[in-house]
Design a protein around this motif. Structure first.
Motif, PDB file in Angstrom:
ATOM      1  N   LEU A 487       0.824  -1.205   0.000  1.00 36.62           N
ATOM      2  CA  LEU A 487       0.000   0.000   0.000  1.00 36.62           C
ATOM      3  C   LEU A 487       0.858   1.256   0.000  1.00 36.62           C
ATOM      4  CD1 LEU A 487      -2.896   1.084   0.149  1.00 36.62           C
ATOM      5  CD2 LEU A 487      -2.715   1.023   2.633  1.00 36.62           C
ATOM      6  N   LEU A 488       1.908   1.271   0.809  1.00 36.24           N
ATOM      7  CA  LEU A 488       2.806   2.423   0.855  1.00 36.24           C
ATOM      8  C   LEU A 488       3.523   2.614  -0.481  1.00 36.24           C
ATOM      9  CD1 LEU A 488       4.348   2.016   4.434  1.00 36.24           C
ATOM     10  CD2 LEU A 488       2.679   3.728   3.678  1.00 36.24           C
ATOM     11  N   ALA A 489       4.003   1.496  -1.056  1.00 36.66           N
ATOM     12  CA  ALA A 489       4.696   1.580  -2.339  1.00 36.66           C
ATOM     13  C   ALA A 489       3.755   2.066  -3.431  1.00 36.66           C
ATOM     14  CB  ALA A 489       5.278   0.214  -2.697  1.00 36.66           C
ATOM     15  N   PHE A 490       2.520   1.591  -3.399  1.00 33.70           N
ATOM     16  CA  PHE A 490       1.531   1.998  -4.399  1.00 33.70           C
ATOM     17  C   PHE A 490       1.216   3.484  -4.276  1.00 33.70           C
ATOM     18  CE2 PHE A 490      -2.962   2.520  -5.658  1.00 33.70           C
ATOM     19  CZ  PHE A 490      -2.880   2.101  -6.975  1.00 33.70           C
ATOM     20  N   THR A 491       1.032   3.955  -3.029  1.00 31.59           N
ATOM     21  CA  THR A 491       0.743   5.380  -2.799  1.00 31.59           C
ATOM     22  C   THR A 491       1.907   6.247  -3.252  1.00 31.59           C
ATOM     23  OG1 THR A 491      -0.606   4.745  -0.878  1.00 31.59           O
ATOM     24  CG2 THR A 491       0.073   7.055  -1.054  1.00 31.59           C
ATOM     25  N   LEU A 492       3.122   5.831  -2.902  1.00 30.44           N
ATOM     26  CA  LEU A 492       4.312   6.580  -3.317  1.00 30.44           C
ATOM     27  C   LEU A 492       4.436   6.592  -4.838  1.00 30.44           C
ATOM     28  CD1 LEU A 492       6.889   8.073  -2.483  1.00 30.44           C
ATOM     29  CD2 LEU A 492       8.056   5.862  -2.396  1.00 30.44           C
TER      30      LEU A 492
END
Length: 870
Positions: A487-492
């Motif tokens: 989720l963090l990688a996708f948001t970034l």
């Protein structure tokens, strides 16, 4: 101390036993009133063939020569009956599968604690409701339905269990035994008046359990010659039995035949879990009461696998496995099995609307009966103040629902009885309320658009509920830390894409992160060379966003260098083609030589035109003719190449590079080449990640053909990794757009790029040529994405939906960044960003269609197409 130890042991034993009491207690209820359709059924008798362990693709697919392994059943699909996929549930074992097929409910969980061999719990079945049932097959399956039947009307004929030998040389004998004994049975019936009378009754069932395919699958694997040969043996046996039935009953047209399987099998010869190869089984029905084949030009399934089976023009009707039981009961007119939860698949029925409506009504009442009995039992053992009835099915609401349904049937309003209209009707009602709310406030007409537009969007979303559910189920299987990291990688990643519209170097940051990706996963240990290639080309592509915008520093030597690299790659491909010995090598060589010649001519035209313009001699006519001819042929020549995945992609690259060289003035000529190399590696690395996630790939990349697309709708659910694949596509598309320029490169471009085509000012023609130059990298990315969909065995529709979600999230960013103040440049740039991202949806549809045309179509230089490419 001993007392303490004994007490502790006892407590833990109680805890251990508690799970069986809590989780493995039968939820089945008894005491329901049998329900049956009052109208005369279409069939007097039903023949059920169950090919144990038969996968759907193994039956439907064609062999390497383009022939069916089951020609008789395939002929049924095309000329006599209806077909589809039966979706099973876990555990994909023989007993649960047969219980779902014949009793209409999924395996009772209490069977885990009590054993599966016979009847750990009492349940009703089609066999029990029939007047007579005769069954032949395995001693592991037949007794449980005979012992569970009331009275003496279910007869079984089983072979010795010792015949089920995985080490036997010929397991097809298990099926031959069944077919031979059925034929002997009918031969004997001609001379036995009592038996002859019974088999001429109505409401009777004949069950043929065929275990050979399952045994051969376990012993030799589904890809083996033994497994495939057994399918042919079963097909021949079914043909003989059908012919015998028709002859015995004088072709009275009162026999229904159903051919299916209890479960599938993995490529490594096991079953029991939820892999698509285990849960997808064939269903073919024909005879009395069954619809004839329905020719269609398009299907509700976004399923290119149908093309591989060559069945895309025959309507496919999928069911859940438990739905087959109510279908069989409806066909012969017996009461629905009391414990059945199956929903009658009316699309299989060839009967009047009245019969279909009555059958659906009976099916609903039969399921409602279970609810009523269960609620009564629960109420009797629950304290009054703790019991809360289910309000949506209170006694009054039950009565009203049944009364309305009966009224609709009486007034022949059959469409109103079917629940499929509930969802659209609900949205229509909501739309009317929204419109009324806006009307009383005298809102402008645009408000109606804004208020009502979400309704069809959400309706479309809910229609794809299964896709969303599959993704959610997949996500829940991951560890929480894994999901949070994703989720963090996708948001970034989304933020990097948004910022790349303002700062091109953000693409460099993203590509650098891509380069490190294999080393952060297990890919590095599985495929070192592929991982190193991915890293190298990612870093090489990351250089381009750092370069000046195209057109500021022309350098014709870089264009020539790009052309030489293309020729070098072509030489490698031609050399590999020379080593092949198949009959199509001459045609392939001719196509590649044409493309090599086109590349050489493009390099000559670029150099010659540059020299001529420097000498103030204008554009030579011959150069202009060659340029336009190259452009015209760039979309045709790839269609002459082999549809084998890498050969077709390389052919597309060669053709488009010839045009791109003619439109280049400097370093940008190298951009499509580096981008394509990264795309080739992407295809390889995605198949590695698929194998890493446990999804089996049936074909090697070197043998996959675009025309034999194995994109399988519903053949595997969405995984978390599929979101990453869709994100990669969006990132590569943005890179293709900003890799060599910025937003100004569309409306203010260097005219020198089109000088090989024309030098006389023509804004529309020059603009169209520049637009095609911008599109070429997009086309290369989309063609690669077609290959990724193909090799990862996932529906293009599912991946495309994720891509649209990502695009819409980006669009939401730019929506809030739109400015209505400041300079004209600031306002115009903010609007153009939003328009570009919002246009991505339409743009992707166009590019997807173009990519499918380039990758799947096949032309021949002469003669008719041969089956090798069809």
């Amino acid at each position: 101390m001993l007392l303490f130890f004994t007490l502790g042991l006892l407590i833990h034993f109680v805890f251990f036993a508690s799970i069986f009491d809590i989780y493995f207690t039968s939820p089945l209820v008894h005491g329901m009133t049998p329900q049956f359709t009052p109208l005369p059924p279409p069939a007097r008798r039903l023949v059920l063939f169950v090919a144990d362990g038969l996968r759907a693709d193994a039956l439907y697919e064609l062999d390497e020569n383009g022939n069916s392994r089951a020609p008789f059943i395939r002929n049924i699909i095309m000329h006599e009956g209806s077909w589809g996929i039966s979706h099973t549930r876990v555990p994909t074992e023989s007993r649960p599968g047969h219980v779902a097929l014949i009793a209409g409910f999924y395996e009772d969980v209490s069977a885990v604690a009590k054993g599966w061999k016979e009847n750990p719990v009492e349940f009703d079945s089609l066999f029990n409701e029939s007047k007579y049932t005769w069954s032949w097959g395995s001693p592991d399956i037949l007794p449980m339905f005979a012992k569970g039947a009331s009275g003496d009307h279910v007869y079984t004929y089983s072979y010795d269990a010792k015949r089920e030998d995985f080490g036997a040389q010929d397991a097809t004998k298990l099926d031959t035994w069944v077919f031979d004994n059925v034929k002997d049975f009918f031969h004997h019936a001609r001379n036995n008046q009592s038996l002859f009378s019974k088999i001429n009754e109505e409401k009777i069932v004949f069950f043929l359990h065929l275990l050979g395919i399952d045994t051969n699958g376990h012993a030799h694997r589904p890809s083996s010659r033994d497994y495939k040969h057994n399918i042919k043996k079963v097909d021949d046996g079914v043909k003989e039995i059908v012919s015998m039935f028709n002859h015995f009953y004088g072709n009275d047209g009162k026999t229904t035949f159903i051919f299916t399987s209890d479960h599938g099998m993995t490529d490594w010869g096991s079953h029991g879990a939820g892999h698509p190869s285990e849960t997808l089984t064939p269903l073919v029905t024909w005879g009395a009461g069954i619809k004839y084949p329905q020719r269609v030009s398009a299907q509700q399934f976004d399923d290119a696998f149908l093309k591989e089976w060559r069945l895309e023009n025959w309507k496919r009707l999928d069911v859940n496995q438990a739905d087959i039981a109510p279908l069989m009961t409806s066909l012969i007119g017996v009461p629905f099995p009391l414990n059945s939860v199956g929903i009658l698949p009316v699309d299989y029925l060839n009967n009047t609307d009245l019969f279909k409506a009555e059958s659906m009504f009976t099916n609903a009442v039969q399921i409602l009966e279970q609810f009523k009995v269960k609620m009564t039992q629960k109420k009797e053992v629950t304290l009054p103040f703790l019991f809360t009835p289910f309000k949506l099915l209170s006694d009054s609401k039950q009565f009203n629902i049944l009364r309305k349904a009966r009224s609709y049937i009486k007034h022949r309003k059959f469409d109103e009885v079917k629940p499929s209209h509930l969802l659209p009707c609900s949205f229509v009602a909501i739309g009317i309320l929204v419109a009324f709310f806006l009307l009383i406030q005298a809102c402008p007409w645009t408000y109606y658009v804004y208020g009502l537009l979400p309704l069809p969007i959400w309706y479309a979303v809910l229609r794809e509920f299964q896709v969303i559910q599959d993704l959610v189920v997949s996500v829940l299987t991951y560890p929480l830390s894994h999901f949070v990291g994703y989720l963090l990688a996708f948001t970034l990643g989304i933020e990097v894409l948004v910022l790349s519209f303002f700062y091109r170097y953000m693409l460099t940051a993203g590509l650098t992160a891509f380069a490190a990706w294999p080393f952060l996963t297990r890919l590095w240990t599985r495929a070192k060379m592929t991982s190193l290639s991915w890293t190298f080309f990612s870093l090489l592509l990351a250089v381009f966003p750092l370069m000046p915008v195209v057109g500021r520093k022309p350098d014709i030597s870089l264009v020539m260098g790009a052309g030489l690299l293309v020729l070098l790659l072509s030489l490698c491909v031609v050399t590999s083609l020379m080593k092949r010995k198949d009959s199509f090598i001459k045609e392939e060589l001719l196509v590649h030589l044409l493309q090599v010649l086109s590349t050489v001519l493009s390099m000559y035209v670029v150099y010659s035109t540059q020299s001529s313009l420097l000498r103030k001699q204008g554009l030579p006519l011959m150069n202009q003719i060659i340029s336009w001819a190259t452009l015209a042929s760039s979309l045709v020549v790839p269609l002459l190449s082999s549809p084998v995945l890498f050969q077709r992609l390389f052919s597309i690259l060669l053709s488009l590079m010839s045009t791109y060289l003619l439109l280049s003035t400097g370093y940008e000529a190298l951009f499509p080449l580096v981008l394509s190399c990264l795309m080739f590696v992407w295809i390889n690395i995605e198949q590695e990640t698929l194998q890493q996630s446990g999804v089996c790939c049936k074909q090697k990349l070197t043998s996959i053909q675009f025309s034999y697309n194995t994109d399988i709708t519903q053949f595997r659910q969405l995984y978390l990794d599929d979101i990453r694949r869709a994100f990669f596509l969006v990132f590569f598309l943005v890179t293709a757009f900003f890799g060599t320029g910025n937003i100004a490169s569309i409306n203010s471009f260097d005219l020198a790029s089109v000088y090989c085509f024309l030098t006389v000012f023509s804004p529309f023609m020059m603009g169209a040529l520049m637009m095609w130059k911008i599109l070429i990298p997009f086309v290369l990315v989309m063609c690669a994405f077609e290959a990724v969909q193909l090799t990862t065995q996932l529906s293009s529709k599912s991946l495309f939906l994720i891509v649209l979600v990502i695009s819409d999230i980006m669009a939401l960013h730019f929506f809030f960044l739109v400015k209505d103040y400041g300079s004209w440049l600031d306002i115009g740039t903010s609007i153009s960003h939003y328009v570009i991202v919002m246009s991505m949806t339409i743009f992707l549809v166009f590019l997807n269609g173009l990519a499918q045309l380039l990758t799947t179509k096949k032309l021949r230089l002469c003669g008719k197409p041969k089956s090798h490419f069809m």
